[in-house]
Structures are given as C-alpha cells and as structure tokens.
Design a protein around this motif. Structure first.
Motif, PDB file in Angstrom:
ATOM      1  N   HIS A  76     -16.612  -0.296  -1.136  1.00 44.79           N
ATOM      2  CA  HIS A  76     -16.969   0.505  -2.302  1.00 44.79           C
ATOM      3  C   HIS A  76     -15.981   1.665  -2.408  1.00 44.79           C
ATOM      4  CE1 HIS A  76     -19.455   2.173  -5.465  1.00 44.79           C
ATOM      5  NE2 HIS A  76     -19.183   3.341  -4.938  1.00 44.79           N
ATOM      6  N   PHE A  77     -15.453   1.872  -3.613  1.00 45.60           N
ATOM      7  CA  PHE A  77     -14.510   2.952  -3.854  1.00 45.60           C
ATOM      8  C   PHE A  77     -15.163   4.009  -4.732  1.00 45.60           C
ATOM      9  CE2 PHE A  77     -10.793  -0.313  -3.708  1.00 45.60           C
ATOM     10  CZ  PHE A  77     -10.915  -0.410  -2.335  1.00 45.60           C
ATOM     11  N   SER A  78     -14.936   5.275  -4.379  1.00 49.88           N
ATOM     12  CA  SER A  78     -15.399   6.408  -5.189  1.00 49.88           C
ATOM     13  C   SER A  78     -14.176   7.159  -5.688  1.00 49.88           C
ATOM     14  CB  SER A  78     -16.264   7.349  -4.348  1.00 49.88           C
ATOM     15  OG  SER A  78     -17.413   6.668  -3.891  1.00 49.88           O
ATOM     16  N   LEU A  79     -14.031   7.224  -6.998  1.00 49.41           N
ATOM     17  CA  LEU A  79     -12.883   7.892  -7.605  1.00 49.41           C
ATOM     18  C   LEU A  79     -12.916   9.389  -7.316  1.00 49.41           C
ATOM     19  CD1 LEU A  79     -10.399   7.653  -9.479  1.00 49.41           C
ATOM     20  CD2 LEU A  79     -11.957   8.069 -11.392  1.00 49.41           C
ATOM     21  N   ILE A  80     -11.779   9.907  -6.852  1.00 47.10           N
ATOM     22  CA  ILE A  80     -11.627  11.347  -6.648  1.00 47.10           C
ATOM     23  C   ILE A  80     -10.828  11.936  -7.800  1.00 47.10           C
ATOM     24  CG2 ILE A  80     -10.652  13.145  -5.170  1.00 47.10           C
ATOM     25  CD1 ILE A  80     -11.181  11.189  -2.784  1.00 47.10           C
ATOM     26  N   ASP A  81      -9.675  11.310  -8.120  1.00 50.78           N
ATOM     27  CA  ASP A  81      -8.825  11.823  -9.183  1.00 50.78           C
ATOM     28  C   ASP A  81      -7.824  10.775  -9.625  1.00 50.78           C
ATOM     29  OD1 ASP A  81      -8.098  13.835 -10.979  1.00 50.78           O
ATOM     30  OD2 ASP A  81      -7.950  15.335  -9.396  1.00 50.78           O
ATOM     31  N   TYR A  93      -8.826   7.887  -4.274  1.00 52.05           N
ATOM     32  CA  TYR A  93     -10.225   7.506  -4.085  1.00 52.05           C
ATOM     33  C   TYR A  93     -10.608   7.553  -2.614  1.00 52.05           C
ATOM     34  CZ  TYR A  93      -8.325   2.941  -2.679  1.00 52.05           C
ATOM     35  OH  TYR A  93      -7.637   1.942  -2.037  1.00 52.05           O
ATOM     36  N   ALA A  94     -11.902   7.470  -2.376  1.00 54.04           N
ATOM     37  CA  ALA A  94     -12.436   7.342  -1.012  1.00 54.04           C
ATOM     38  C   ALA A  94     -13.083   5.972  -0.907  1.00 54.04           C
ATOM     39  CB  ALA A  94     -13.465   8.431  -0.735  1.00 54.04           C
ATOM     40  N   ASN A  95     -12.898   5.339   0.259  1.00 57.64           N
ATOM     41  CA  ASN A  95     -13.535   4.034   0.451  1.00 57.64           C
ATOM     42  C   ASN A  95     -14.915   4.216   1.079  1.00 57.64           C
ATOM     43  OD1 ASN A  95     -13.165   4.306   3.248  1.00 57.64           O
ATOM     44  ND2 ASN A  95     -11.468   2.862   3.341  1.00 57.64           N
ATOM     45  N   GLU A  96     -15.566   3.110   1.371  1.00 58.97           N
ATOM     46  CA  GLU A  96     -16.928   3.127   1.902  1.00 58.97           C
ATOM     47  C   GLU A  96     -17.037   3.807   3.260  1.00 58.97           C
ATOM     48  OE1 GLU A  96     -14.804  -0.289   3.540  1.00 58.97           O
ATOM     49  OE2 GLU A  96     -14.994   0.489   1.510  1.00 58.97           O
ATOM     50  N   ARG A  97     -15.948   3.939   3.967  1.00 56.52           N
ATOM     51  CA  ARG A  97     -15.940   4.617   5.273  1.00 56.52           C
ATOM     52  C   ARG A  97     -15.543   6.086   5.161  1.00 56.52           C
ATOM     53  NH1 ARG A  97     -13.361  -0.113   5.580  1.00 56.52           N
ATOM     54  NH2 ARG A  97     -11.326   0.845   5.812  1.00 56.52           N
ATOM     55  N   GLY A  98     -15.284   6.554   3.931  1.00 54.06           N
ATOM     56  CA  GLY A  98     -14.907   7.943   3.711  1.00 54.06           C
ATOM     57  C   GLY A  98     -13.422   8.208   3.810  1.00 54.06           C
ATOM     58  N   CYS A 102      -4.575   6.810  -1.675  1.00 52.65           N
ATOM     59  CA  CYS A 102      -3.901   6.879  -2.968  1.00 52.65           C
ATOM     60  C   CYS A 102      -3.288   5.517  -3.243  1.00 52.65           C
ATOM     61  CB  CYS A 102      -2.792   7.926  -2.967  1.00 52.65           C
ATOM     62  SG  CYS A 102      -3.398   9.608  -2.986  1.00 52.65           S
ATOM     63  N   GLU A 103      -3.603   4.970  -4.386  1.00 52.35           N
ATOM     64  CA  GLU A 103      -3.056   3.680  -4.798  1.00 52.35           C
ATOM     65  C   GLU A 103      -2.077   3.940  -5.940  1.00 52.35           C
ATOM     66  OE1 GLU A 103      -3.402  -0.534  -4.006  1.00 52.35           O
ATOM     67  OE2 GLU A 103      -4.740   1.004  -3.211  1.00 52.35           O
ATOM     68  N   TYR A 104      -0.795   3.687  -5.683  1.00 53.50           N
ATOM     69  CA  TYR A 104       0.242   3.832  -6.702  1.00 53.50           C
ATOM     70  C   TYR A 104       0.315   2.527  -7.473  1.00 53.50           C
ATOM     71  CZ  TYR A 104       4.944   3.548  -8.654  1.00 53.50           C
ATOM     72  OH  TYR A 104       6.003   3.365  -9.489  1.00 53.50           O
ATOM     73  N   LEU A 105       0.207   2.599  -8.798  1.00 50.46           N
ATOM     74  CA  LEU A 105       0.211   1.413  -9.645  1.00 50.46           C
ATOM     75  C   LEU A 105       1.243   1.596 -10.760  1.00 50.46           C
ATOM     76  CD1 LEU A 105      -3.676   1.121  -9.973  1.00 50.46           C
ATOM     77  CD2 LEU A 105      -2.195  -0.133  -8.365  1.00 50.46           C
ATOM     78  N   ARG A 106       2.335   0.818 -10.709  1.00 55.31           N
ATOM     79  CA  ARG A 106       3.370   0.875 -11.753  1.00 55.31           C
ATOM     80  C   ARG A 106       3.063  -0.204 -12.767  1.00 55.31           C
ATOM     81  NH1 ARG A 106       8.390  -1.300 -12.644  1.00 55.31           N
ATOM     82  NH2 ARG A 106       8.434  -2.279 -10.607  1.00 55.31           N
ATOM     83  N   LEU A 107       3.219   0.121 -14.061  1.00 53.07           N
ATOM     84  CA  LEU A 107       2.819  -0.760 -15.151  1.00 53.07           C
ATOM     85  C   LEU A 107       4.017  -1.296 -15.915  1.00 53.07           C
ATOM     86  CD1 LEU A 107      -0.010   1.546 -16.531  1.00 53.07           C
ATOM     87  CD2 LEU A 107      -0.188  -0.225 -14.790  1.00 53.07           C
ATOM     88  N   ASP A 108       3.822  -2.473 -16.511  1.00 59.15           N
ATOM     89  CA  ASP A 108       4.846  -3.035 -17.390  1.00 59.15           C
ATOM     90  C   ASP A 108       4.551  -2.629 -18.838  1.00 59.15           C
ATOM     91  OD1 ASP A 108       2.804  -4.735 -18.296  1.00 59.15           O
ATOM     92  OD2 ASP A 108       3.633  -6.514 -17.321  1.00 59.15           O
ATOM     93  N   ALA A 109       5.344  -3.128 -19.770  1.00 59.56           N
ATOM     94  CA  ALA A 109       5.195  -2.765 -21.179  1.00 59.56           C
ATOM     95  C   ALA A 109       3.855  -3.202 -21.759  1.00 59.56           C
ATOM     96  CB  ALA A 109       6.334  -3.363 -21.995  1.00 59.56           C
ATOM     97  N   ALA A 110       3.242  -4.232 -21.175  1.00 56.61           N
ATOM     98  CA  ALA A 110       1.948  -4.722 -21.649  1.00 56.61           C
ATOM     99  C   ALA A 110       0.770  -3.985 -21.011  1.00 56.61           C
ATOM    100  CB  ALA A 110       1.835  -6.221 -21.374  1.00 56.61           C
ATOM    101  N   GLY A 111       1.058  -3.042 -20.107  1.00 54.82           N
ATOM    102  CA  GLY A 111      -0.004  -2.312 -19.440  1.00 54.82           C
ATOM    103  C   GLY A 111      -0.578  -3.022 -18.234  1.00 54.82           C
ATOM    104  N   LYS A 112       0.090  -4.080 -17.771  1.00 55.52           N
ATOM    105  CA  LYS A 112      -0.338  -4.789 -16.557  1.00 55.52           C
ATOM    106  C   LYS A 112       0.343  -4.153 -15.340  1.00 55.52           C
ATOM    107  CE  LYS A 112      -2.763  -8.211 -18.334  1.00 55.52           C
ATOM    108  NZ  LYS A 112      -4.143  -8.475 -17.995  1.00 55.52           N
ATOM    109  N   ILE A 113      -0.313  -4.203 -14.217  1.00 57.50           N
ATOM    110  CA  ILE A 113       0.238  -3.653 -12.982  1.00 57.50           C
ATOM    111  C   ILE A 113       1.288  -4.617 -12.444  1.00 57.50           C
ATOM    112  CG2 ILE A 113      -0.279  -2.931 -10.624  1.00 57.50           C
ATOM    113  CD1 ILE A 113      -3.210  -2.389 -11.728  1.00 57.50           C
ATOM    114  N   ALA A 118      -0.657   0.787  -1.559  1.00 65.25           N
ATOM    115  CA  ALA A 118      -1.773   1.531  -0.975  1.00 65.25           C
ATOM    116  C   ALA A 118      -1.197   2.524   0.023  1.00 65.25           C
ATOM    117  CB  ALA A 118      -2.727   0.572  -0.285  1.00 65.25           C
ATOM    118  N   ASN A 119      -1.506   3.784  -0.181  1.00 63.53           N
ATOM    119  CA  ASN A 119      -0.988   4.849   0.674  1.00 63.53           C
ATOM    120  C   ASN A 119      -2.153   5.521   1.383  1.00 63.53           C
ATOM    121  OD1 ASN A 119       2.088   5.316  -0.251  1.00 63.53           O
ATOM    122  ND2 ASN A 119       0.839   4.612  -1.960  1.00 63.53           N
ATOM    123  N   HIS A 120      -2.155   5.371   2.708  1.00 70.96           N
ATOM    124  CA  HIS A 120      -3.217   5.898   3.536  1.00 70.96           C
ATOM    125  C   HIS A 120      -2.802   7.216   4.173  1.00 70.96           C
ATOM    126  CE1 HIS A 120      -3.868   1.530   3.266  1.00 70.96           C
ATOM    127  NE2 HIS A 120      -5.127   1.897   3.150  1.00 70.96           N
TER     128      HIS A 120
END
Length: 123
Positions: A76-81, A93-98, A102-113, A118-120
């Motif tokens: 379970h993920f809880s959004l922080i920012d 976000y925070a996961n179920e273990r607390g 930070c998940e870096y997501l780069r997008l294409d022109a269609a808005g797909k990742i 995943a940065n811990h």
C-alpha cells in the motif's frame, strides 16, 4: 509529455499511479507505461532479475512486478507529495512499512511513462 507543462495533468497521473498500485491491479499499473518503458530499481537486482537493476519493455516489467506483488500481499502506498518538470513527475510516497520512496517517472509525448526509477532513502 502532456503539452505546455500541464501541472494538473501531471498531478492527476501521480495520483492515478498511486491508486493503480493500491488497487493491486497489475494491468492498471502497466497501462500507464509505454510498451518500451524502462524500469530501474535496486529491488530488480535484489530479486535476481538483472544485475544492472534495469528492465526494458513491459513484458519484463510485468514479470518483475507480478513477483513483487506476490511477495508483498499488504502493499500500500500513501502519497506524500508530487514534483513536476516539463517532461517528468516524481511521486514521493510511503509504502506499507513506512519507508519513504521517490519514484521518478519520465513521460513521452502521449503522456505514457517511458522511464521509471525507484529511489530509496540512503541509510
């Protein structure tokens, strides 16, 4: 990427990313990614998928995340920012273990990742 650096659209994607994971519906998560997407994480190495920590293509990512979901029945993920740039979003976000991630997501022109990383927290 969505046109004109649309902060509202980026924020919606970040919230949908969290909701998709919390639904535990792997296909819902994968629908956010392009076919040729790349994923990088130290967990890829830890689970024995690739020594580089990077997987390319939805087929390989599906196998990795499928195993991860099996190993983490309480995931379970809880959004922080959310943080945005003209072509990417960082979901903090925070996961179920607390653990905070930070998940870096780069997008294409269609808005797909097209690239995820995943940065811990360093200890």
């Amino acid at each position: 990427m969505p046109t004109a650096h649309n902060a509202t659209q980026f924020a919606a994607l970040g919230r949908e990313w969290i909701a998709a994971w919390n639904s535990r519906d792997l296909e819902r998560v994968l629908a956010l990614y392009s076919e040729g997407a790349e994923m990088t994480s130290d967990k890829i190495q830890a689970l024995g998928f690739d020594p580089t920590g990077t997987l390319a293509g939805k087929a390989k990512i599906r196998i990795y995340w499928g195993k991860a979901l099996t190993l983490l029945p309480d995931l379970h993920f809880s959004l922080i920012d959310l943080f945005i740039s003209p072509d990417s979003i960082v979901v903090f976000y925070a996961n179920e273990r607390g653990a905070r991630i930070c998940e870096y997501l780069r997008l294409d022109a269609a808005g797909k990742i097209v690239q995820g990383s995943a940065n811990h927290l360093a200890h």
